[in-house]
Write a protein that holds these residues in place. Structure first.
Motif, PDB file in Angstrom:
ATOM      1  N   LYS A 105       1.537  -4.232  12.179  1.00  0.00           N
ATOM      2  CA  LYS A 105       3.060  -3.511  11.973  1.00  0.00           C
ATOM      3  C   LYS A 105       3.924  -4.372  10.979  1.00  0.00           C
ATOM      4  CE  LYS A 105       7.268  -1.682  13.976  1.00  0.00           C
ATOM      5  NZ  LYS A 105       8.300  -2.626  14.068  1.00  0.00           N
ATOM      6  N   ARG A 164      12.195   8.043  -3.425  1.00  0.00           N
ATOM      7  CA  ARG A 164      11.082   8.041  -2.772  1.00  0.00           C
ATOM      8  C   ARG A 164       9.876   7.952  -4.178  1.00  0.00           C
ATOM      9  NH1 ARG A 164      13.548   9.699   1.605  1.00  0.00           N
ATOM     10  NH2 ARG A 164      13.251   8.669   3.517  1.00  0.00           N
ATOM     11  N   CYS A 190       3.589  -8.646   7.880  1.00  0.00           N
ATOM     12  CA  CYS A 190       3.108  -7.920   9.024  1.00  0.00           C
ATOM     13  C   CYS A 190       2.894  -8.812  10.338  1.00  0.00           C
ATOM     14  CB  CYS A 190       1.827  -7.373   8.740  1.00  0.00           C
ATOM     15  SG  CYS A 190       1.751  -6.011   7.508  1.00  0.00           S
ATOM     16  N   GLU A 243       7.306   5.296  -4.916  1.00  0.00           N
ATOM     17  CA  GLU A 243       5.809   5.742  -4.808  1.00  0.00           C
ATOM     18  C   GLU A 243       5.089   5.212  -6.149  1.00  0.00           C
ATOM     19  OE1 GLU A 243       2.969   9.185  -3.200  1.00  0.00           O
ATOM     20  OE2 GLU A 243       4.689   9.698  -4.132  1.00  0.00           O
ATOM     21  N   GLU A 296       0.856  -1.191  -0.094  1.00  0.00           N
ATOM     22  CA  GLU A 296       0.111   0.050   0.035  1.00  0.00           C
ATOM     23  C   GLU A 296       0.850   1.309  -0.017  1.00  0.00           C
ATOM     24  OE1 GLU A 296      -2.675  -0.225   3.419  1.00  0.00           O
ATOM     25  OE2 GLU A 296      -3.385  -2.127   2.776  1.00  0.00           O
ATOM     26  N   PRO A 297       0.339   2.473  -0.428  1.00  0.00           N
ATOM     27  CA  PRO A 297       1.055   3.762  -0.491  1.00  0.00           C
ATOM     28  C   PRO A 297       1.793   3.873   1.097  1.00  0.00           C
ATOM     29  CG  PRO A 297      -0.858   4.136  -1.517  1.00  0.00           C
ATOM     30  CD  PRO A 297      -1.030   2.594  -1.091  1.00  0.00           C
ATOM     31  N   SER A 298       0.964   3.333   1.985  1.00  0.00           N
ATOM     32  CA  SER A 298       1.679   3.802   3.318  1.00  0.00           C
ATOM     33  C   SER A 298       2.890   2.858   3.848  1.00  0.00           C
ATOM     34  CB  SER A 298       0.651   3.592   4.528  1.00  0.00           C
ATOM     35  OG  SER A 298       0.128   2.221   4.406  1.00  0.00           O
ATOM     36  N   ASP A 299       3.450   1.957   2.791  1.00  0.00           N
ATOM     37  CA  ASP A 299       4.608   1.084   2.992  1.00  0.00           C
ATOM     38  C   ASP A 299       5.690   1.833   2.348  1.00  0.00           C
ATOM     39  OD1 ASP A 299       3.230  -1.116   4.234  1.00  0.00           O
ATOM     40  OD2 ASP A 299       2.233  -1.314   2.428  1.00  0.00           O
ATOM     41  N   LEU A 300       5.597   2.857   1.808  1.00  0.00           N
ATOM     42  CA  LEU A 300       6.499   3.484   1.251  1.00  0.00           C
ATOM     43  C   LEU A 300       7.937   3.510   1.934  1.00  0.00           C
ATOM     44  CD1 LEU A 300       7.724   5.451  -1.148  1.00  0.00           C
ATOM     45  CD2 LEU A 300       6.842   7.132  -0.287  1.00  0.00           C
ATOM     46  N   GLU A 301       7.849   3.948   3.232  1.00  0.00           N
ATOM     47  CA  GLU A 301       9.023   4.129   3.892  1.00  0.00           C
ATOM     48  C   GLU A 301       9.783   2.647   4.158  1.00  0.00           C
ATOM     49  OE1 GLU A 301      10.832   6.778   4.712  1.00  0.00           O
ATOM     50  OE2 GLU A 301       9.675   7.700   3.569  1.00  0.00           O
TER      51      GLU A 301
END
Length: 164
Positions: free
Chosen positions: A65, A35, A60, A39, A7-12
């Protein structure tokens, strides 16, 4: 342990793993990713192994997490096989996530994607990964001489296979 789509929130997480120079010797990249590029990669995924020729899932904890990534790549439609890639954050290694991820991806590959064989290529000196794969049912090992080019010179690897 849960496997879920990227998901986009997994970028880091993706940025951390893809830009770890220790990982470059076992992959096909040897430059950092921005990044922006990562992305765009996340957003462009069709989540279809036939279209993307790979599936990348996030490993996860039960609480959601993210602790790593597991990939099916080098997918062959003709031969019904795929290569496995697995990276767990160093802070989360040794807690059983990798082994459980291997078990879950094998079930997904067999039952959902109808893949017949999985394989993994591991540097010969990575004893922990080799032991984990053997425990997960990977066998029929083949030595790949001078398979990886590293700053220290060429390294031998071992290819391990699992029929599903």
């Amino acid at each position: 342990m849960i496997l879920r789509a990227l998901e986009p929130s997994d970028l880091e997480l993706l940025y951390t793993i893809e830009n770890d120079p220790e990982m470059w010797n076992v992959g096909n990249a040897n430059v950092p990713y921005s990044r922006y590029d990562l992305e765009n990669y996340i957003l462009s995924q069709q989540h279809d192994i036939h279209a993307d020729k790979q599936v990348r899932l996030v490993v996860c904890k039960e609480d959601g997490k993210a602790v790593g990534l597991i990939d099916l790549f080098n997918y062959s439609v003709l031969h019904n096989r795929a290569e496995i890639g697995l990276a767990i954050l160093s802070s989360e290694q040794g807690k059983g996530y990798a082994g459980e991820a291997l078990s879950q991806i094998a079930l997904y590959a067999r039952n959902t994607l109808h893949i017949h064989q999985l394989y993994c290529v591991v540097p010969e000196d990575n004893a922990a990964s080799l032991a984990m794969l053997r425990k997960a049912g990977y066998c029929n090992e083949t030595l790949l001489k001078d398979w990886l080019s590293t700053p220290e010179g060429y390294k031998d690897c071992i290819a391990l296979f699992r029929i599903l």
